[in-house]
Enzyme design. Structure first.
Site, mmCIF file in Angstrom:
data_model
loop_
_atom_site.group_PDB
_atom_site.id
_atom_site.type_symbol
_atom_site.label_atom_id
_atom_site.label_comp_id
_atom_site.label_asym_id
_atom_site.label_seq_id
_atom_site.Cartn_x
_atom_site.Cartn_y
_atom_site.Cartn_z
ATOM 1 N N ASP A 46 0.836 -1.198 0.000
ATOM 2 C CA ASP A 46 0.000 0.000 0.000
ATOM 3 C C ASP A 46 0.873 1.251 0.000
ATOM 4 O O ASP A 46 1.963 1.248 -0.556
ATOM 5 C CB ASP A 46 -0.946 -0.043 1.212
ATOM 6 C CG ASP A 46 -2.312 0.546 0.917
ATOM 7 O OD1 ASP A 46 -2.395 1.752 0.636
ATOM 8 O OD2 ASP A 46 -3.311 -0.194 0.964
ATOM 9 N N HIS A 110 -4.105 5.893 3.280
ATOM 10 C CA HIS A 110 -4.702 4.678 2.731
ATOM 11 C C HIS A 110 -4.063 3.419 3.320
ATOM 12 O O HIS A 110 -4.766 2.476 3.735
ATOM 13 C CB HIS A 110 -4.556 4.718 1.208
ATOM 14 C CG HIS A 110 -5.352 3.707 0.461
ATOM 15 N ND1 HIS A 110 -4.918 2.414 0.269
ATOM 16 C CD2 HIS A 110 -6.552 3.795 -0.186
ATOM 17 C CE1 HIS A 110 -5.812 1.751 -0.459
ATOM 18 N NE2 HIS A 110 -6.813 2.570 -0.743
ATOM 19 N N SER A 437 -10.934 -1.077 -1.446
ATOM 20 C CA SER A 437 -9.696 -1.068 -0.654
ATOM 21 C C SER A 437 -9.975 -1.317 0.818
ATOM 22 O O SER A 437 -9.145 -1.884 1.532
ATOM 23 C CB SER A 437 -8.983 0.284 -0.793
ATOM 24 O OG SER A 437 -8.338 0.407 -2.022
#
Length: 646
Positions: A46, A110, A437
């Site tokens: 990520d 994220h 995600s």
């Protein structure tokens, strides 16, 4: 070029984003294999991680498991601990953006969000400005995290993805979480994610991958290789609404996550189409959508702007607006944050608001702080979630499973604002975002949970356990049926004891690829070894031992589907002495037979083959059916979908 697996353009991939575990019935008090759970290492591919987050505090953890062979790229601003036991970063082109930090540190949010969803510590009193308060936690809070930072401000490069897979395999991770993908599908031999996950699978590592955020159109899913698990995003029983009150006292309810409070003060209201930044070369055709730089600051400053689309809010925000009312026809199943007070209303309400603006010279409005309510329809698949059918192999059902991915609270990077728009003054340790995600690490965590109890299970066995125990979902709430949710909604507790599994090894996928017409050269681009196709190493897509079944037919076949045989083998991992009976549910006109329809086992690990045959007619373009093997204790369910291809 010794050691080179495949040569293809170095394309860029894109990223796909407390209550969720409780919503799935997975409470803090579930049974745990504590010692084994602390030996589980989840590799997170990520944007990096924020190591100071309480979700990743290493206090109370022992040293890394002895099997761990990874390393930590320590820099001036980053160190690992006994929770984050490995961290690497990759940037093969050496080109860093102004906000990129050359270290495993997450400046986006994220990566911290996904990592904490899978394996974050228990953190009490977590919330986003009071929204969604409670204990933030991952599925396996005792597990360790290894970080592979492959995504940056300009995306995620294929070369970095492949390098990270090589390292993660060598380091000794148990499960990989991959919340990113391509905008377009690629053949397996030309897909870094398919290649990397194949190598991981061959080394006993299951990868959980996000389905993509290009829904609700069909055939938009791009992470489709059968050797990893593809995850769709569904809702939980949480929804946000944001009311707007006009100067005429009419109130309209839209959606957003609005943490701002205008204190009931009303502000002048202006339509974006009446505020074009003419000196900047814009006209009302762009200013009506409130695009960046399209609005005249002199006309919108201190006002609430009405926009004809759902946009980031950056345009009104940078032009000095106080708030934004956005109108459109997009589905309203997930809320977003904006850098200024915002509500997204439907076009009917938007038309009323525009009529009000045109009816008076002094149109005003105020936007209230959002309220958090109960989504009684949950779970259903979010409109953003990419759908099947599988664009590469139509007779492999994708996505495989659905998991919570809409309005999920998890850890965040405190250097990226809530709305991810520069200038937004809100910096937080936990944020609420949506996407496949966010769904992917829920399944990553569930897979790690299984692995902590069953460390010897293969990637295919873990995947089968997750799929065959998933809670069936309703096609009434998901018009795309299995093309939206796959096998159904993940059920971590049931997945521990599935009874039977559909197991598979690397050679089974090699046979599948050979059956897809791969030459030896193309095959080796995927496998990276000396595999080759032959008369014995060759199998049809219907012979791959997959936990779900899909059959595509041409329009002229739909009234008379020729007999199609699927070969499957189930392995008993439940009671040594057990007898399973087949139960088929199918729509009228579709004949599905199972032979034999009773399977008897005398030992754990015993395998039994069976054939499932589909024939008949379908009166709709897509029909759903199912097969359940039932021994009175376990219900081993496989979805079946038959559909017409154009």
């Amino acid at each position: 070029m010794g050691g080179v697996v495949s040569v293809f353009p170095n394309r860029k991939r894109k990223l796909h984003t407390t209550r969720s575990w409780d919503f799935m019935g997975f409470s803090q008090q579930v049974e745990r294999s504590t010692t084994e759970e602390s030996d589980i290492v989840i590799g997170v591919f990520d944007t990096g991680i924020w190591p100071e987050s309480e979700s990743f505090n290493g206090t109370g953890f022992g040293p890394p498991p002895t099997k761990w062979r990874g390393s930590c790229q320590v820099s001036a601003n980053f160190t690992c601990n006994n929770k984050i036991i490995g961290a690497r970063y990759y940037k093969s082109d050496g080109e860093f953006g102004p906000d990129d930090i050359p270290s495993p540190r997450d400046t986006d949010g994220h990566g911290s969000h996904t990592a904490s969803t899978a394996a974050g510590n228990l953190v009490s009193m977590a919330s986003l400005y009071g929204f969604s308060p409670g204990t933030a936690r991952g599925c396996v809070p005792s597990a360790r995290i290894a970080v592979y930072k492959i995504c940056w401000s300009d995306g995620c490069d294929d070369a970095d993805i492949l390098a990270a897979f090589d390292d993660a395999i060598a380091d000794g991770v148990d499960i990989i979480s991959l919340s990113l993908g391509s905008s377009n599908p690629h053949e397996y031999f030309n897909d870094s994610i398919a290649i990397g996950t194949f190598h991981a699978m061959r080394n006993g590592i299951l990868t959980s991958a996000s389905a993509g955020n290009d829904g609700p159109s069909r055939s938009t899913i791009t992470n489709v290789a059968p050797w990893f698990i593809s995850v769709a995003a569904s809702t939980i029983d949480r929804k946000f609404s944001t009311k707007v009150q006009l100067g005429n006292n009419n109130i309209y309810e839209g959606i957003s996550i609005n943490t701002f409070d205008l204190q009931n003060v009303t502000y002048p209201l202006i339509y974006g189409g009446d505020a074009a930044n003419i000196s900047g070369g814009f006209t009302d055709s762009s200013s009506r959508f409130c695009y960046q730089d399209s609005l005249d600051q002199n006309l919108v400053k201190g006002k609430i702007v009405v926009c004809d689309d759902l946009v980031s809010g950056e345009g009104p925000f940078s032009a000095g607006a106080v708030g934004a009312l956005m109108q459109g026809q997009r589905r309203r199943d997930g809320a977003f944050s904006f850098p200024l007070p915002t509500s997204y209303v439907d076009t009917n309400d938007g038309s009323d608001i525009l009529l009000y603006i045109n009816s008076t010279r002094n149109a005003t409005a105020t936007i209230y702080r959002s309220t958090e309510g109960n989504n009684t329809l949950a779970p259903f698949v979010g409109s953003l979630s990419s759908r099947g059918p599988n664009p590469i192999t139509p007779d492999i059902l994708k996505p495989d499973i659905s998991a919570p991915g809409i309005d999920i609270l998890a850890a965040w990077s405190p250097v990226n604002p809530v709305s991810e728009v520069k200038g937004d003054p809100r910096f937080v340790p936990y944020n609420i975002i949506s996407g496949t995600s966010m769904a992917c690490p829920h399944v990553t965590g569930a897979a790690a949970y299984i692995k902590s109890f069953h460390p010897t299970w293969s990637p295919a066995a873990i995947k089968s356990a997750l799929m065959t125990t998933a809670t069936p979902m309703s096609s009434a709430k998901n018009l795309d049926a299995e093309f939206a949710y796959g096998s159904g909604h993940v059920n971590p507790i049931k997945s521990l004891n599935p009874g039977l599994v559909y197991d598979a090894e690397a050679i089974d996928y090699v046979k599948f690829l050979c059956g897809q017409g791969y030459s030896t050269n193309l095959l080796q681009l995927v496998t990276g070894d000396n595999s080759s196709c032959s008369e014995t190493i060759h199998g049809t897509v219907w012979d791959l031992n997959y936990p779900s079944l899909a059959l595509s037919v041409f329009p002229f076949e739909s009234n008379n589907i020729s007999s199609r045989v699927f070969n499957r083998v189930v392995t008993n991992i439940g009671s040594p002495l057990s007898t399973y009976k087949a139960s088929v549910t199918a729509p009228a006109g579709l004949k599905i037979q199972v032979n034999p329809n009773v399977l008897s086992f005398t030992s754990v690990g015993q395998k039994q083959p069976f054939q499932l045959t589909i024939e008949g007619t379908i009166i709709e373009s897509t029909v759903s059916a199912s097969l359940v093997w039932d021994d009175g204790v376990h219900q081993v369910r496989s979805p079946i979908i038959v559909y017409v291809v154009s």
